[in-house]
Design an enzyme around this catalytic site. Sequence first.
Site, short mmCIF file in Angstrom:
data_model
loop_
_atom_site.label_atom_id
_atom_site.label_comp_id
_atom_site.label_asym_id
_atom_site.label_seq_id
_atom_site.Cartn_x
_atom_site.Cartn_y
_atom_site.Cartn_z
N GLY A 32 -28.15 -17.86 35.62
CA GLY A 32 -27.00 -17.07 36.07
C GLY A 32 -27.38 -15.62 36.21
O GLY A 32 -28.42 -15.17 35.73
N SER B 1 -27.45 -11.58 35.77
CA SER B 1 -27.52 -10.74 34.57
C SER B 1 -26.12 -10.30 34.17
O SER B 1 -25.32 -9.88 35.01
CB SER B 1 -28.40 -9.52 34.86
N GLY B 2 -25.81 -10.45 32.87
CA GLY B 2 -24.51 -10.02 32.36
C GLY B 2 -23.43 -11.09 32.41
O GLY B 2 -22.29 -10.83 32.01
N VAL B 3 -23.77 -12.30 32.87
CA VAL B 3 -22.74 -13.34 33.00
C VAL B 3 -22.41 -13.97 31.66
O VAL B 3 -21.37 -14.63 31.51
CB VAL B 3 -23.19 -14.41 34.02
N GLY B 4 -23.29 -13.79 30.65
CA GLY B 4 -22.99 -14.31 29.31
C GLY B 4 -23.95 -15.38 28.81
O GLY B 4 -23.61 -16.14 27.90
N LYS B 5 -25.14 -15.42 29.37
CA LYS B 5 -26.11 -16.46 28.96
C LYS B 5 -26.51 -16.29 27.49
O LYS B 5 -26.49 -17.25 26.72
CB LYS B 5 -27.35 -16.38 29.85
N SER B 6 -26.89 -15.07 27.10
CA SER B 6 -27.36 -14.84 25.73
C SER B 6 -26.24 -15.00 24.71
O SER B 6 -26.43 -15.54 23.62
CB SER B 6 -27.99 -13.45 25.61
N ASP C 298 -34.03 -14.78 28.01
CA ASP C 298 -34.41 -13.82 29.05
C ASP C 298 -35.50 -14.37 29.97
O ASP C 298 -35.31 -14.46 31.18
CB ASP C 298 -34.84 -12.48 28.46
N GLU D 208 -31.53 -10.92 23.14
CA GLU D 208 -30.94 -9.60 23.41
C GLU D 208 -29.44 -9.74 23.62
O GLU D 208 -28.99 -10.52 24.46
CB GLU D 208 -31.57 -8.99 24.68
N ARG E 126 -14.13 -31.24 39.84
CA ARG E 126 -13.23 -31.52 38.72
C ARG E 126 -13.46 -32.91 38.12
O ARG E 126 -12.97 -33.20 37.04
CB ARG E 126 -11.77 -31.38 39.17
#
Length: 324
Positions: free
Chosen positions: A163, A165-170, A187, A212, A253
């Site tokens: 995804g 960067s910043g989408v919430g993976k970590s 990362d 991170e 769905r």
Amino acid sequence: MENEQTLGNEYTISLQKIMDDFHLTPVYLPTDAKDILVCNSAVIRPGLALTGFFGNFDPTRICVIGKAEHHYLDECAPEDRDQKLRDFIAHKPAAVIFSSELSVFPACMEAAKSAGVPIFVSAERTSHLVAALIASLNTHLAPRITRHGVLVEVHGEGVLILGDSGVGKSETAIELVKRGHRLVADDAVEIRRVSKITLVGSAPEIIRHYIELRGIGIVDVKRLFGVGAVKDTERIDLVVTLEQWVQGKMYDRFGLDDEKIEILGIEVPMITIPVKPGRNLAIILEIAAMNSRQKRMGYNTAEEFNKKLIEHMNAGASDLPDSK
């Protein structure tokens, strides 16, 4: 990874690493084992070569001499045996390993010193040694790429989270760790094709076991959550792509769409999960991992539900009065 290098587009592993991993006893080394590199994952038993047939003989392969080859040489006349060994070593195999603590023939030692061929002795049985060597070399010398993402083990399934960067993976990964699952890489994920059907992921050594979190910084997951919260490598069974929720976009769905992604020539099942406030991504990934495992075991919930739905609709249609 230490003891691994790249020559052009070809990966190599040092004999020192092989020697350490398999507890090999060096009998003769022409130079420091760290400087001798192996680039071929194939391991052979040189029975034909010892009889004098060198068709298709590849000198980049490691050769293992077991009890059968050793017994054959023992039964040869001394002069004939010595010549066979000299001819074999003259083709300069990457290394020669005598398994089962078999003795090294003096002529083999002399030829190895002349040709600069490393000689080792192993206490392991031949079949076990060959199988373990091939498995190890297939991993160390496998084709590989590095992808930006997170790899976690969830209920025994290797889940690669991709995804923007910043989408919430970590953040999702750390929540999964808190729920008892294990982090493999954050990362950067090094992906290796270890067989025609298997991809294995790991973290670059410098960032292994670290994650991170924006606003907090770098977190040592191993020290914070314990050794049970991390894993060095994991097979990749499922790819999950996180994307910001797009209003009006049609998302699957029922789970009937069989989406796949190709990585290093291998197709891996993939699902796309839309992200928006209020969605518990950790729980969703747990369900996705269990559902993926269930599919691999032969049961597809979406297909079974669709069959029941069609049967119900057909049954309802049959109850309608015939039109005149």
